[in-house]
Design a protein around this motif. Structure first.
Motif, PDB file in Angstrom:
ATOM      1  N   ILE A  74       4.872  15.158 -12.352  1.00 31.90           N
ATOM      2  CA  ILE A  74       5.217  16.348 -13.559  1.00 31.90           C
ATOM      3  C   ILE A  74       4.223  16.538 -14.686  1.00 31.90           C
ATOM      4  O   ILE A  74       3.437  17.151 -14.414  1.00 31.90           O
ATOM      5  CB  ILE A  74       6.389  16.527 -13.938  1.00 31.90           C
ATOM      6  CG1 ILE A  74       7.847  17.005 -12.523  1.00 31.90           C
ATOM      7  CG2 ILE A  74       6.951  18.017 -14.856  1.00 31.90           C
ATOM      8  CD1 ILE A  74       9.030  16.613 -13.324  1.00 31.90           C
ATOM      9  N   VAL A  75       4.237  15.012 -14.992  1.00 34.35           N
ATOM     10  CA  VAL A  75       3.493  15.120 -16.171  1.00 34.35           C
ATOM     11  C   VAL A  75       2.437  15.564 -15.984  1.00 34.35           C
ATOM     12  O   VAL A  75       1.303  16.196 -16.128  1.00 34.35           O
ATOM     13  CB  VAL A  75       3.742  13.675 -17.083  1.00 34.35           C
ATOM     14  CG1 VAL A  75       2.452  13.239 -18.062  1.00 34.35           C
ATOM     15  CG2 VAL A  75       4.731  13.489 -17.223  1.00 34.35           C
ATOM     16  N   GLY A  76       1.565  14.157 -14.791  1.00 35.26           N
ATOM     17  CA  GLY A  76       0.602  14.576 -14.242  1.00 35.26           C
ATOM     18  C   GLY A  76      -0.761  16.046 -13.658  1.00 35.26           C
ATOM     19  O   GLY A  76      -1.652  16.249 -13.793  1.00 35.26           O
ATOM     20  N   SER A  83       0.740  -1.354   0.111  1.00 36.55           N
ATOM     21  CA  SER A  83      -0.039  -0.287   0.501  1.00 36.55           C
ATOM     22  C   SER A  83       0.631   0.700   0.150  1.00 36.55           C
ATOM     23  O   SER A  83       0.561   2.295  -0.472  1.00 36.55           O
ATOM     24  CB  SER A  83      -1.512   0.160   1.390  1.00 36.55           C
ATOM     25  OG  SER A  83      -2.121   0.853   1.435  1.00 36.55           O
ATOM     26  N   THR A  84       1.900   1.542   1.187  1.00 42.16           N
ATOM     27  CA  THR A  84       2.942   2.510   0.479  1.00 42.16           C
ATOM     28  C   THR A  84       3.803   2.663  -0.607  1.00 42.16           C
ATOM     29  O   THR A  84       3.742   3.924  -1.304  1.00 42.16           O
ATOM     30  CB  THR A  84       3.889   2.466   2.334  1.00 42.16           C
ATOM     31  OG1 THR A  84       3.606   2.124   3.353  1.00 42.16           O
ATOM     32  CG2 THR A  84       4.793   2.727   1.828  1.00 42.16           C
ATOM     33  N   TYR A  85       3.918   1.486  -1.064  1.00 39.99           N
ATOM     34  CA  TYR A  85       4.331   1.800  -2.777  1.00 39.99           C
ATOM     35  C   TYR A  85       4.070   2.407  -3.688  1.00 39.99           C
ATOM     36  O   TYR A  85       3.396   2.676  -4.221  1.00 39.99           O
ATOM     37  CB  TYR A  85       5.155   0.756  -3.107  1.00 39.99           C
ATOM     38  CG  TYR A  85       6.364   0.460  -2.624  1.00 39.99           C
ATOM     39  CD1 TYR A  85       6.968   0.686  -1.021  1.00 39.99           C
ATOM     40  CD2 TYR A  85       7.329  -0.647  -2.824  1.00 39.99           C
ATOM     41  CE1 TYR A  85       8.069   0.580  -0.990  1.00 39.99           C
ATOM     42  CE2 TYR A  85       8.374  -0.666  -2.510  1.00 39.99           C
ATOM     43  CZ  TYR A  85       9.011  -0.388  -1.454  1.00 39.99           C
ATOM     44  OH  TYR A  85       9.790  -0.718  -0.699  1.00 39.99           O
ATOM     45  N   ILE A  86       2.059   1.665  -3.345  1.00 38.66           N
ATOM     46  CA  ILE A  86       1.434   2.445  -4.276  1.00 38.66           C
ATOM     47  C   ILE A  86       0.463   3.969  -3.950  1.00 38.66           C
ATOM     48  O   ILE A  86       0.328   4.001  -5.213  1.00 38.66           O
ATOM     49  CB  ILE A  86       0.321   1.206  -4.677  1.00 38.66           C
ATOM     50  CG1 ILE A  86       0.584  -0.283  -5.075  1.00 38.66           C
ATOM     51  CG2 ILE A  86      -0.982   1.748  -5.105  1.00 38.66           C
ATOM     52  CD1 ILE A  86       1.088  -0.401  -6.388  1.00 38.66           C
ATOM     53  N   SER A  87       0.383   4.177  -3.079  1.00 34.68           N
ATOM     54  CA  SER A  87      -0.285   5.068  -2.998  1.00 34.68           C
ATOM     55  C   SER A  87       0.666   5.989  -1.456  1.00 34.68           C
ATOM     56  O   SER A  87       0.265   7.637  -2.115  1.00 34.68           O
ATOM     57  CB  SER A  87      -1.509   4.803  -1.748  1.00 34.68           C
ATOM     58  OG  SER A  87      -2.081   3.792  -2.296  1.00 34.68           O
ATOM     59  N   THR A  88       1.578   5.739  -1.114  1.00 39.20           N
ATOM     60  CA  THR A  88       2.343   6.829  -0.213  1.00 39.20           C
ATOM     61  C   THR A  88       3.621   7.722  -0.642  1.00 39.20           C
ATOM     62  O   THR A  88       3.142   8.763  -0.790  1.00 39.20           O
ATOM     63  CB  THR A  88       2.611   6.448   0.928  1.00 39.20           C
ATOM     64  OG1 THR A  88       1.683   5.431   2.124  1.00 39.20           O
ATOM     65  CG2 THR A  88       3.345   7.329   2.332  1.00 39.20           C
ATOM     66  N   ILE A  89       4.087   7.048  -1.997  1.00 42.13           N
ATOM     67  CA  ILE A  89       5.402   7.546  -2.713  1.00 42.13           C
ATOM     68  C   ILE A  89       4.638   8.085  -3.626  1.00 42.13           C
ATOM     69  O   ILE A  89       4.850   9.075  -3.946  1.00 42.13           O
ATOM     70  CB  ILE A  89       6.507   6.082  -2.942  1.00 42.13           C
ATOM     71  CG1 ILE A  89       6.739   5.537  -2.326  1.00 42.13           C
ATOM     72  CG2 ILE A  89       7.032   6.699  -3.507  1.00 42.13           C
ATOM     73  CD1 ILE A  89       7.916   4.449  -3.157  1.00 42.13           C
ATOM     74  N   ALA A  90       3.664   7.882  -4.262  1.00 42.08           N
ATOM     75  CA  ALA A  90       3.237   8.628  -5.381  1.00 42.08           C
ATOM     76  C   ALA A  90       2.571   9.883  -4.917  1.00 42.08           C
ATOM     77  O   ALA A  90       2.595  11.319  -5.186  1.00 42.08           O
ATOM     78  CB  ALA A  90       2.466   8.038  -6.327  1.00 42.08           C
ATOM     79  N   ASN A  91       2.130  10.028  -3.595  1.00 37.69           N
ATOM     80  CA  ASN A  91       0.964  11.084  -3.180  1.00 37.69           C
ATOM     81  C   ASN A  91       2.422  11.869  -2.285  1.00 37.69           C
ATOM     82  O   ASN A  91       1.453  13.065  -2.063  1.00 37.69           O
ATOM     83  CB  ASN A  91       0.246  10.913  -2.309  1.00 37.69           C
ATOM     84  CG  ASN A  91      -1.531  10.494  -2.641  1.00 37.69           C
ATOM     85  OD1 ASN A  91      -1.715  10.539  -2.984  1.00 37.69           O
ATOM     86  ND2 ASN A  91      -1.434   8.699  -3.171  1.00 37.69           N
ATOM     87  N   ALA A  92       2.878  11.813  -1.381  1.00 38.27           N
ATOM     88  CA  ALA A  92       4.570  12.590  -1.543  1.00 38.27           C
ATOM     89  C   ALA A  92       4.993  13.084  -2.364  1.00 38.27           C
ATOM     90  O   ALA A  92       5.080  14.397  -2.091  1.00 38.27           O
ATOM     91  CB  ALA A  92       5.537  11.423  -0.743  1.00 38.27           C
ATOM     92  N   PHE A  93       5.123  13.011  -3.871  1.00 39.14           N
ATOM     93  CA  PHE A  93       5.644  13.771  -4.614  1.00 39.14           C
ATOM     94  C   PHE A  93       4.554  14.544  -4.924  1.00 39.14           C
ATOM     95  O   PHE A  93       4.202  15.267  -5.520  1.00 39.14           O
ATOM     96  CB  PHE A  93       6.206  12.804  -6.047  1.00 39.14           C
ATOM     97  CG  PHE A  93       6.976  12.163  -5.300  1.00 39.14           C
ATOM     98  CD1 PHE A  93       8.445  12.955  -5.090  1.00 39.14           C
ATOM     99  CD2 PHE A  93       7.825  10.858  -5.491  1.00 39.14           C
ATOM    100  CE1 PHE A  93       9.322  12.712  -5.394  1.00 39.14           C
ATOM    101  CE2 PHE A  93       8.953  10.452  -4.888  1.00 39.14           C
ATOM    102  CZ  PHE A  93      10.089  11.255  -5.019  1.00 39.14           C
ATOM    103  N   ASN A  94       3.272  14.099  -5.735  1.00 39.73           N
ATOM    104  CA  ASN A  94       1.957  14.679  -5.239  1.00 39.73           C
ATOM    105  C   ASN A  94       2.179  16.480  -4.342  1.00 39.73           C
ATOM    106  O   ASN A  94       1.765  17.020  -5.054  1.00 39.73           O
ATOM    107  CB  ASN A  94       1.082  13.678  -5.234  1.00 39.73           C
ATOM    108  CG  ASN A  94      -0.151  14.565  -6.027  1.00 39.73           C
ATOM    109  OD1 ASN A  94       0.080  15.569  -7.181  1.00 39.73           O
ATOM    110  ND2 ASN A  94      -1.567  14.123  -5.771  1.00 39.73           N
ATOM    111  N   LEU A  95       1.951  15.546  -3.308  1.00 39.43           N
ATOM    112  CA  LEU A  95       2.033  17.051  -2.249  1.00 39.43           C
ATOM    113  C   LEU A  95       3.014  17.576  -2.131  1.00 39.43           C
ATOM    114  O   LEU A  95       2.469  19.075  -2.305  1.00 39.43           O
ATOM    115  CB  LEU A  95       2.149  16.557  -0.887  1.00 39.43           C
ATOM    116  CG  LEU A  95       2.031  17.462   0.567  1.00 39.43           C
ATOM    117  CD1 LEU A  95       0.806  17.887   0.341  1.00 39.43           C
ATOM    118  CD2 LEU A  95       3.128  16.188   1.222  1.00 39.43           C
TER     119      LEU A  95
END
Length: 493
Positions: free
Chosen positions: A150-152, A57-69
């Motif tokens: 960056i793309v998203g 769950s961390t790899y799928i959600s948390t890492i992505a959203n850390a960069f989104n933040l």
């Protein structure tokens, strides 16, 4: 030339608008395939290495959203104010795209890379090759998510800049339909191989994405933009930008309701990472899941076109509330799978529950991006979209950890207190959706009441930015009037 074929300084013929649609939709096809790979395939790769639900769950959600933040607000704010011959969005997309594909390709080589480093460098200091590979995947996932963010952060803003407003609803319906087709093709032809050929899938989809998305970047053209909005006065331009961003983006409860309604809905979907393991536990095969997902994608594609028109006609905020409500009504149907039953009955019930929820999901899917475009200030669209991403990402970072912990706790509880081993505990995933989906609906209703207060269908202006919005609309009206006068003169001659 019809006013329906203009957006800003861009003026299209009907053929020109069709070509823009085609290239944007081709980009979406490649983008969707790329974004499908990691959440669909990476959990199998991690589980085969012995990773826990929390790590998955961390790899799928948390890492992505850390960069989104962190990445999304900066890139969005900068792209709103960036001016170049290639526009304000395309330069960012063209820069980041090759790196996104590269990190996908490297993820495909994670096992041999992990084996090499463990054998030659870390066999004395790391407990196992699997542990080292899991750590390596964290680095590769982080690199992929950084550049993909960056793309998203910019990609969806491009639509608002190059697609005429009166065509946005139907474009977004086609956009969602193409995404559904890409997802269906993945489900039909690729998903069944996700457990045994994960490396090959990552490598080939990385290559396809680089080539396909760069083609879109070269073919889509942006128009001219008015001078960028002024920032707060400060000797330090970076500090001024940050101050302006937070002062404007979080200035009114209307925007907070907007952010929270979407964010809680995304939090409710964080548990979907584990649905595939629930499906395996109730007896579905990978091939059956792929076929059901593929058919669902085809049906969704058909439904998205009328759903887009429906959202245009009834306003996406009303449509979204209705769809959220019905979704939450249908979620408890998953409780039927708490019972033990034969494979034939499981297959039939899965098909039935999927068919029941498809129309509602299509309507909700078709209404979400038009909601952004109808409610957020046009002059600061990227900024407010990224402000939404900040709130959403902060909540999703926490949700990734909590959701994985929730599943690990269920596993422990079932094993040690109920003496039920295996993956039966995954069947309780739907409680998570009910709780957080309910919170999303609550804030969406609050948002709707304020929207009515600020003008509703005919007179809505984003609060605190009414004058800027009126100026923006007048500028576009002036451009359209000048273009219309020129066309009339040309016809007269």
């Amino acid at each position: 030339m019809s006013n329906d074929l203009r957006v800003g300084t861009l003026e299209y013929t009907k053929r020109g608008l069709v070509m823009v649609f085609i290239w944007l939709l081709w980009g979406d096809f490649c983008f969707t395939l790329m974004e499908t790979v990691e959440p669909a395939v990476l959990p199998f790769m991690l589980k085969s290495l012995g990773a826990s639900n929390l790590i998955i769950s961390t790899y799928i959600s948390t890492i992505a959203n850390a960069f989104n933040l962190t990445v999304c607000p900066v890139v969005s704010f900068m792209s709103d104010r960036y001016r170049s011959k290639r526009g304000r969005r395309i330069p960012y997309l063209a820069f980041a795209t090759p790196f996104v594909g590269l990190f996908l390709i490297l993820t495909g080589f994670a096992r041999p890379i992990g084996n090499y480093f463990f054998t030659h460098y870390f066999h004395h200091s790391v407990s196992s090759e699997a542990a080292l590979t899991i750590g390596l995947l964290a680095v590769l996932v982080a690199g992929y998510q950084f550049f993909n963010m960056i793309v998203g952060s910019v990609y969806y803003y491009l639509f608002n800049d190059v697609v005429p407003e009166k065509h946005l609803g139907r474009f977004m319906a086609f956009f969602r339909a193409v995404g559904a087709i890409a997802g269906s093709l993945f489900s039909f032809f690729v998903f069944q191989y996700a457990r045994n050929y994960s490396s090959e899938i990552f490598i080939w989809f990385g290559i396809i994405y680089i080539i396909g998305f760069m083609m879109m970047c070269m073919k889509v053209k942006e128009g001219d933009y008015p001078p960028p909005p002024e920032m707060e006065k400060s000797r330090n331009s970076t500090f001024a930008g940050i101050k302006t961003f937070f002062k404007e983006s979080y200035c009114h409860k209307f925007y907070w309701y907007f952010y929270l309604s979407g964010s809680f809905w995304m939090v409710s979907l964080a548990v979907n990472t584990f649905v595939v393991f629930r499906n395996l536990d109730i007896g579905l095969t990978m091939k059956e899941m792929g076929i059901i997902g593929g058919v669902a994608g085809v049906v969704t594609t058909v439904l998205l076109i009328p759903a887009g028109y429906y959202a245009d006609k009834n306003h996406p905020i009303r449509v979204g509330i209705t769809a959220m409500t019905w979704t939450l009504i249908f979620v408890p149907l998953n409780a039927i799978f708490l019972l033990h039953m034969g494979h034939h009955m499981v297959l039939i019930l899965t098909i039935i529950t999927t068919a029941i929820t498809l129309p509602v999901n299509a309507v909700l899917y078709a209404s979400e991006l038009p909601l952004f475009m109808r409610l957020l200030p046009h002059t600061r669209y990227g900024q407010f979209s990224s402000a939404n991403a900040v709130v959403r990402s902060a909540m999703m970072m926490v949700a990734g950890v909590l959701c994985g912990s929730y599943m690990d706790w269920l596993k422990y509880f079932f094993m040690h207190h109920l003496h039920i081993g295996g993956d039966y505990y995954y069947r309780l995933f739907f409680f998570w959706i009910l709780v957080f989906g309910g919170l999303a609906l609550f804030f969406r209703v609050k948002l709707y009441k304020l929207w009515l207060k600020f003008g509703g269908d005919d007179n809505f202006l984003p609060p605190r930015f009414e004058e800027d919005e009126l100026s923006f609309r007048k500028m576009h009206s002036h451009i359209e009037e000048d273009a219309g006068s020129a066309l009339a003169s040309e016809n007269a001659e």
